[in-house]
Scaffold this motif. Sequence first.
Motif, PDB file in Angstrom:
ATOM      1  N   THR A  41       1.179  -1.361  -0.050  1.00  0.00           N
ATOM      2  CA  THR A  41       0.073  -0.178   0.220  1.00  0.00           C
ATOM      3  C   THR A  41       0.570   1.027  -0.464  1.00  0.00           C
ATOM      4  O   THR A  41       1.981   1.475   0.009  1.00  0.00           O
ATOM      5  N   ARG A  42       0.371   2.638  -0.291  1.00  0.00           N
ATOM      6  CA  ARG A  42       0.855   3.584  -0.841  1.00  0.00           C
ATOM      7  C   ARG A  42       0.898   3.818   0.545  1.00  0.00           C
ATOM      8  O   ARG A  42       0.083   3.935   1.548  1.00  0.00           O
ATOM      9  N   GLU A  43       1.283   5.471   0.603  1.00  0.00           N
ATOM     10  CA  GLU A  43       1.260   5.891   2.712  1.00  0.00           C
ATOM     11  C   GLU A  43       0.109   5.619   3.091  1.00  0.00           C
ATOM     12  O   GLU A  43      -0.255   6.430   4.098  1.00  0.00           O
ATOM     13  N   ASP A  44      -0.453   6.744   1.473  1.00  0.00           N
ATOM     14  CA  ASP A  44      -1.961   6.449   2.231  1.00  0.00           C
ATOM     15  C   ASP A  44      -2.712   5.890   1.973  1.00  0.00           C
ATOM     16  O   ASP A  44      -4.380   6.064   2.709  1.00  0.00           O
ATOM     17  N   GLY A  45      -1.921   4.960   2.468  1.00  0.00           N
ATOM     18  CA  GLY A  45      -2.871   3.279   2.952  1.00  0.00           C
ATOM     19  C   GLY A  45      -3.614   3.114   1.048  1.00  0.00           C
ATOM     20  O   GLY A  45      -4.158   1.266   1.515  1.00  0.00           O
ATOM     21  N   SER A  46      -3.727   3.550   0.381  1.00  0.00           N
ATOM     22  CA  SER A  46      -4.029   2.877  -0.879  1.00  0.00           C
ATOM     23  C   SER A  46      -3.718   2.064  -1.736  1.00  0.00           C
ATOM     24  O   SER A  46      -2.240   2.246  -0.971  1.00  0.00           O
ATOM     25  N   PRO A  47      -3.702   0.545  -2.376  1.00  0.00           N
ATOM     26  CA  PRO A  47      -3.384  -0.594  -2.600  1.00  0.00           C
ATOM     27  C   PRO A  47      -2.229   0.542  -3.838  1.00  0.00           C
ATOM     28  O   PRO A  47      -2.526   1.083  -4.976  1.00  0.00           O
ATOM     29  N   ALA A  48      -1.337   0.518  -4.039  1.00  0.00           N
ATOM     30  CA  ALA A  48      -0.457   0.384  -4.808  1.00  0.00           C
ATOM     31  C   ALA A  48      -0.229  -0.139  -6.506  1.00  0.00           C
ATOM     32  O   ALA A  48      -0.781  -0.807  -6.364  1.00  0.00           O
ATOM     33  N   ARG A  49       0.409   0.944  -7.331  1.00  0.00           N
ATOM     34  CA  ARG A  49      -0.434   0.240  -8.837  1.00  0.00           C
ATOM     35  C   ARG A  49       1.067   0.233  -9.368  1.00  0.00           C
ATOM     36  O   ARG A  49       1.838   0.408  -9.150  1.00  0.00           O
ATOM     37  N   VAL A  50       1.950  -1.184  -9.373  1.00  0.00           N
ATOM     38  CA  VAL A  50       2.060  -2.547  -9.612  1.00  0.00           C
ATOM     39  C   VAL A  50       1.621  -2.929 -11.017  1.00  0.00           C
ATOM     40  O   VAL A  50       0.544  -3.561 -11.327  1.00  0.00           O
ATOM     41  N   LEU A  51       2.649  -2.453 -12.246  1.00  0.00           N
ATOM     42  CA  LEU A  51       2.046  -3.382 -13.740  1.00  0.00           C
ATOM     43  C   LEU A  51       3.146  -3.941 -13.723  1.00  0.00           C
ATOM     44  O   LEU A  51       4.402  -3.609 -13.786  1.00  0.00           O
ATOM     45  N   LEU A 292      12.014  -2.593  -3.255  1.00  0.00           N
ATOM     46  CA  LEU A 292      10.954  -1.631  -3.901  1.00  0.00           C
ATOM     47  C   LEU A 292       9.511  -1.180  -2.713  1.00  0.00           C
ATOM     48  O   LEU A 292       9.083  -0.500  -2.285  1.00  0.00           O
ATOM     49  N   ARG A 293       9.433  -2.349  -1.966  1.00  0.00           N
ATOM     50  CA  ARG A 293       8.280  -2.307  -1.137  1.00  0.00           C
ATOM     51  C   ARG A 293       8.772  -1.604  -0.081  1.00  0.00           C
ATOM     52  O   ARG A 293       7.641  -0.614   0.199  1.00  0.00           O
ATOM     53  N   ASP A 294       9.891  -1.109   0.402  1.00  0.00           N
ATOM     54  CA  ASP A 294       9.573  -0.859   1.514  1.00  0.00           C
ATOM     55  C   ASP A 294       9.784   0.943   1.134  1.00  0.00           C
ATOM     56  O   ASP A 294       9.395   2.094   1.805  1.00  0.00           O
ATOM     57  N   VAL A 295      10.139   1.191  -0.466  1.00  0.00           N
ATOM     58  CA  VAL A 295       9.625   2.513  -0.780  1.00  0.00           C
ATOM     59  C   VAL A 295       8.405   2.979  -1.468  1.00  0.00           C
ATOM     60  O   VAL A 295       8.193   3.876  -0.690  1.00  0.00           O
ATOM     61  N   VAL A 296       7.977   1.970  -1.369  1.00  0.00           N
ATOM     62  CA  VAL A 296       5.706   1.887  -1.668  1.00  0.00           C
ATOM     63  C   VAL A 296       5.433   2.434  -0.637  1.00  0.00           C
ATOM     64  O   VAL A 296       4.430   3.392  -0.730  1.00  0.00           O
ATOM     65  N   GLU A 297       6.005   1.592   0.248  1.00  0.00           N
ATOM     66  CA  GLU A 297       5.078   1.608   2.080  1.00  0.00           C
ATOM     67  C   GLU A 297       5.749   3.231   2.376  1.00  0.00           C
ATOM     68  O   GLU A 297       5.658   2.770   3.356  1.00  0.00           O
ATOM     69  N   GLY A 298       6.324   3.821   1.896  1.00  0.00           N
ATOM     70  CA  GLY A 298       6.944   4.973   3.049  1.00  0.00           C
ATOM     71  C   GLY A 298       8.250   4.011   4.174  1.00  0.00           C
ATOM     72  O   GLY A 298       8.536   5.546   4.785  1.00  0.00           O
ATOM     73  N   ARG A 299       9.032   3.700   3.456  1.00  0.00           N
ATOM     74  CA  ARG A 299       9.979   3.180   4.503  1.00  0.00           C
ATOM     75  C   ARG A 299      11.315   3.568   4.345  1.00  0.00           C
ATOM     76  O   ARG A 299      12.290   3.794   5.248  1.00  0.00           O
ATOM     77  N   GLN A 300      11.887   3.748   2.424  1.00  0.00           N
ATOM     78  CA  GLN A 300      13.119   4.514   2.531  1.00  0.00           C
ATOM     79  C   GLN A 300      12.555   4.819   1.222  1.00  0.00           C
ATOM     80  O   GLN A 300      12.305   5.167   0.493  1.00  0.00           O
TER      81      GLN A 300
END
Length: 385
Positions: A41-51, A292-300
Motif C-alpha cells: 500500500t502507498r503511504e496514504d493506505g491506497s493499494p500500490a499500482r504495480v504493472l 521496492l516495497r519499502d519505498v512504496v510503503e514509505g520506509r525508504q
Amino acid sequence: MPERKTKRGDERTPLTGDFDVLICGASFAGLAVARELAGATREDGSPARVLMTDRYEIGERQTSACGIPTAWLEAMDLMGSHRQTFPELVVTTPHGTSRWPLPWTFSTFDYPELCRLLFEQSDCEFETAKVNGRTGNTVHTDRGDLTAPLIVDALGWRRILAGDGGFQPPEAPLSRGLEVHPNGSGDDLAIWIDRDIVPAGYGWSFPARDELRIGVGSFDPRFHVKDNTVKLAEDLGSDAVRYQGNWIPHRIRPAAEEGIFFAGDSAGHCLPLTAEGIRTALYFGLACGRELRDVVEGRQTRDEALKAYGSFSDRHAWKFRWMLRAQKVVPRVWPPLLNRVVSTMQRRRLVTWAFGHYLRIAPPEFAGQAPRPRVRRREREAAAA
Ligand SMILES: Cc1cc2nc3c(=O)[nH]c(=O)nc-3n(C[C@H](O)[C@H](O)[C@H](O)COP(=O)(O)OP(=O)(O)OC[C@H]3O[C@@H](n4cnc5c(N)ncnc54)[C@H](O)[C@@H]3O)c2cc1C
C-alpha cells in the motif's frame, strides 16, 4: 510449435499510464519481484499500482530446462509445478561415469505451471507489451509509454533498459544454450563434460516425468551448439524436436544503475560455471521486491533502495567471479585428470561440502525470510525531528 497466446496486430490496443512500480519481464526474476509487492500500500493506505509487462503471456515461452534445487520449489510454495526429483547427479566424461550423491535434491518443473503459480502469489496488473527502450522514468513499448518512479529490468540477458544499450552477442560475456524436448522418460539427471560434445561447456539430459530436456551449453559464445544438440539427442535415442535456446550471461553486472533495478539474467545473476540461473533470478528478484516495497510503503527512498539492492548484489559478486574463473579453467584440464576430479566428487563428504557452499550462494531459506520492521518513512522522519 508452441501455441501463441499473445495478442497480435489490431488486438494490441494502446497502453499508457503512470504506475508506482513497473516490472518489465514476467519470467522468474519479474514474477519474484511481483510476489514481494503483493498487498503493498502507498503511504496514504491506497493499494500500490504495480504493472508487469512481457512480450508474451505469462508462462507462454519456456526459457530453460527448468532444473532447480527442490528446496526452492518448496520454499516458494511452487511444488504444484514439480515434475521429477533427483538425489544424484550423473557426470560422464570420455573416461568414465560418476554418480555424485547430492546433499540436497534437484528437481525439474513445468514452466507454464510454475509461472502461473508464482503469478497467483502476486496481485499486480499484467499486460503483454514488447519493451523497446527507456527515457528516464518512461519505458517505451510497442503499445505506448509507461511511466513509474520504480522500474525493474527483468528482461533477461539483453538488459534492454540499461543506458549502454545492453549486450550484443557474440562479443559479450555470454554462454549459449540450446535444448530439445522430446517425449520420453528417464531416472538420471545427467551431464556430459566431453570436448567432442562441446569444447568448453557441457551437455545435459534432464528428465521431467514424460519429457526429456536434452541440450548443450557452450561457454564460448562463438561455438554453435545446434548440430551437437541434435547428435546428443540422437545418441540418447531421442528425437530432436521442440527446440528452446537462448544466450546465458556469465558475468555479473551492476544490479542498480541509472535509477533502474536489474534482476536475474539482466544483472548477470546466472551462475557462470553451471549456467544455473533460475534460483538466482528468484533470489535477487525477492531481494529487489522487498526493497521496492519499502519505498512504496514509505520506509525508504528510491535512492536508498537502489543503494541497498545494489550492495546486496555486489556482496555476492566474488562468488560469481570465482565460478567464472572455474568456468575458464575446467575446459583446459587434461581430460584424464578431469575425470579423476569428477570421480573424486563421488565421496559423500566432498560433494556435501562443495554443494553445501554452492546452495548457499542463493539459499532457499531466503524465500521465507521475514520482512524488515514496517516503519514508514514519514514516521521515521517525525521521530528524528
Ligand atoms: C537452454 C537453456 C537451459 C537452461 N536450463 C536451466 C536450468 O535447468 N536451471 C537453471 O537454473 N537455469 C537454466 N538456464 C538459465 C535460466 O534459463 C536463466 O538464467 C533464467 O531464465 C533467468 O531468468 P530471468 O527471469 O532473469 O530471465 P528470462 O527467463 O530470460 O525472462 C526474461 C523475460 O523477459 C521477456 N522479454 C525479453 N525481452 C523482452 C522485450 N523486449 N519486451 C518484453 N518482454 C521481453 C521474455 O519474454 C521473458 O519472459 C538455462 C538457459 C538456457 C538457455
